[in-house]
Motif scaffolding. Structure first.
Motif, mmCIF file in Angstrom:
data_model
loop_
_atom_site.group_PDB
_atom_site.id
_atom_site.type_symbol
_atom_site.label_atom_id
_atom_site.label_comp_id
_atom_site.label_asym_id
_atom_site.label_seq_id
_atom_site.Cartn_x
_atom_site.Cartn_y
_atom_site.Cartn_z
ATOM 1 N N LEU A 20 0.797 -1.227 0.000
ATOM 2 C CA LEU A 20 0.000 0.000 0.000
ATOM 3 C C LEU A 20 0.829 1.277 0.000
ATOM 4 O O LEU A 20 0.333 2.335 -0.384
ATOM 5 N N SER A 21 2.059 1.195 0.440
ATOM 6 C CA SER A 21 2.831 2.433 0.575
ATOM 7 C C SER A 21 3.137 2.995 -0.815
ATOM 8 O O SER A 21 3.270 2.251 -1.798
ATOM 9 N N ASP A 22 3.231 4.307 -0.850
ATOM 10 C CA ASP A 22 3.298 4.993 -2.131
ATOM 11 C C ASP A 22 3.829 6.395 -1.850
ATOM 12 O O ASP A 22 3.485 6.993 -0.830
ATOM 13 N N ALA A 23 4.641 6.908 -2.754
ATOM 14 C CA ALA A 23 5.262 8.223 -2.520
ATOM 15 C C ALA A 23 4.231 9.339 -2.347
ATOM 16 O O ALA A 23 4.487 10.332 -1.668
ATOM 17 N N ASN A 24 3.034 9.137 -2.939
ATOM 18 C CA ASN A 24 2.007 10.172 -2.844
ATOM 19 C C ASN A 24 1.035 9.962 -1.694
ATOM 20 O O ASN A 24 0.051 10.669 -1.571
ATOM 21 N N SER A 25 1.290 8.912 -0.899
ATOM 22 C CA SER A 25 0.346 8.576 0.171
ATOM 23 C C SER A 25 0.877 9.011 1.534
ATOM 24 O O SER A 25 1.872 8.494 2.015
ATOM 25 N N GLY A 26 0.149 9.931 2.146
ATOM 26 C CA GLY A 26 0.474 10.329 3.518
ATOM 27 C C GLY A 26 -0.307 9.517 4.516
ATOM 28 O O GLY A 26 -0.074 9.596 5.728
ATOM 29 N N GLY A 27 -1.267 8.719 4.011
ATOM 30 C CA GLY A 27 -2.089 7.904 4.903
ATOM 31 C C GLY A 27 -2.307 6.511 4.348
ATOM 32 O O GLY A 27 -2.540 6.334 3.147
ATOM 33 N N GLY A 95 -7.250 -2.767 2.648
ATOM 34 C CA GLY A 95 -6.585 -1.512 2.965
ATOM 35 C C GLY A 95 -6.540 -0.592 1.767
ATOM 36 O O GLY A 95 -6.770 -1.007 0.628
ATOM 37 N N ALA A 96 -6.267 0.680 2.068
ATOM 38 C CA ALA A 96 -6.168 1.682 1.013
ATOM 39 C C ALA A 96 -5.154 2.738 1.425
ATOM 40 O O ALA A 96 -4.929 2.959 2.621
ATOM 41 N N SER A 97 -4.549 3.361 0.428
ATOM 42 C CA SER A 97 -3.635 4.468 0.711
ATOM 43 C C SER A 97 -4.086 5.704 -0.054
ATOM 44 O O SER A 97 -4.643 5.599 -1.155
ATOM 45 N N SER A 98 -3.848 6.859 0.561
ATOM 46 C CA SER A 98 -4.279 8.119 -0.055
ATOM 47 C C SER A 98 -3.398 9.264 0.446
ATOM 48 O O SER A 98 -2.647 9.099 1.411
#
Lengths: 138, 79
Positions: A20-27, A95-98
């Motif tokens: 789920l982790s991603d450079a644009n995801s703070g959450g 789960g989700a990332s945003s």
């Protein structure tokens, strides 16, 4: 890859952060469903899950797509286990990332709530002296 | 025409798949449900009884020709 949709024998909860982790995801928000020891004060020995796999994957895909439409998400994971699971074992992980936390919190709730309503997976509770298909009867 | 069963419906029928011969082949989803409830009265006690045609939920009026993958979906309980 934006979506991970899977039905597996064993869920490894440790790998979801990397998925789920991603450079644009703070959450990043994750829900894990696990086997609880007691149902209505009766001791559960195990839960057994079965699925209509081809349809379950399609339905999970639809739910993930709806979440991606509804919220601004970077990645979505939906993974359910099948087979017999003992107390404390994980049976489902979504789960989700945003960019910000509101979207992933709301999406995560939607993912698990909708999965429980529409995805063709069935759970049998095994007690010491009987087994019961959950939700089958009123 | 073959029909797949899962969960409690598999236990009620005692098999994960049954075949309908041509003379008993239901024309649509409603007819299939009606025939199943007649043959297996336990089905009428379930919280819900859905049918999937080619792995999509199908309404009562969906027609069946016998070449589809048909499955009986008792109340789901994942998670």
């Amino acid at each position: 890859m934006k979506k991970v949709i899977e039905i597996v024998d064993v869920i490894d909860t440790a790998k979801v952060y990397a998925e789920l982790s991603d450079a644009n995801s703070g959450g990043i928000c994750v829900f894990v469903g696990a086997v609880r020891e007691f149902t209505n004060n009766e001791e559960v020995v195990a839960l057994e899950f079965e699925t209509y796999k081809a349809m379950a994957l399609k339905e999970m895909e639809k739910i993930a797509d709806k979440a991606l439409e509804k919220w601004s998400l970077n990645k979505v994971v939906m993974r359910h286990a099948v087979g017999e699971k003992g107390v404390e074992e994980p049976v489902v992980i979504v789960g989700a990332s945003s960019a910000h936390r509101d979207a992933c919190f709301e999406a995560c709730r939607f993912l698990i709530d909708t999965l429980k309503e529409t995805v063709p997976i069935w759970k049998k509770e095994k007690f010491k002296n009987k087994t019961v298909w959950v939700s089958a009867h009123p | 025409m073959n029909v797949l069963f899962f969960g409690i419906t598999k236990d009620i029928v005692g098999s994960s798949e049954i075949s309908f011969s041509d003379e008993f082949k239901p024309v649509n989803v409603a007819e299939l449900k009606k025939q199943l409830i007649e043959s297996y009265p336990e089905f009428s006690k379930l919280n819900s009884l859905a049918v999937a045609v080619n792995s999509e939920y199908a309404d009562d009026n969906v027609l069946l020709n016998g070449n589809e993958e048909i499955a009986i979906i008792p109340p789901v309980s994942g998670g």
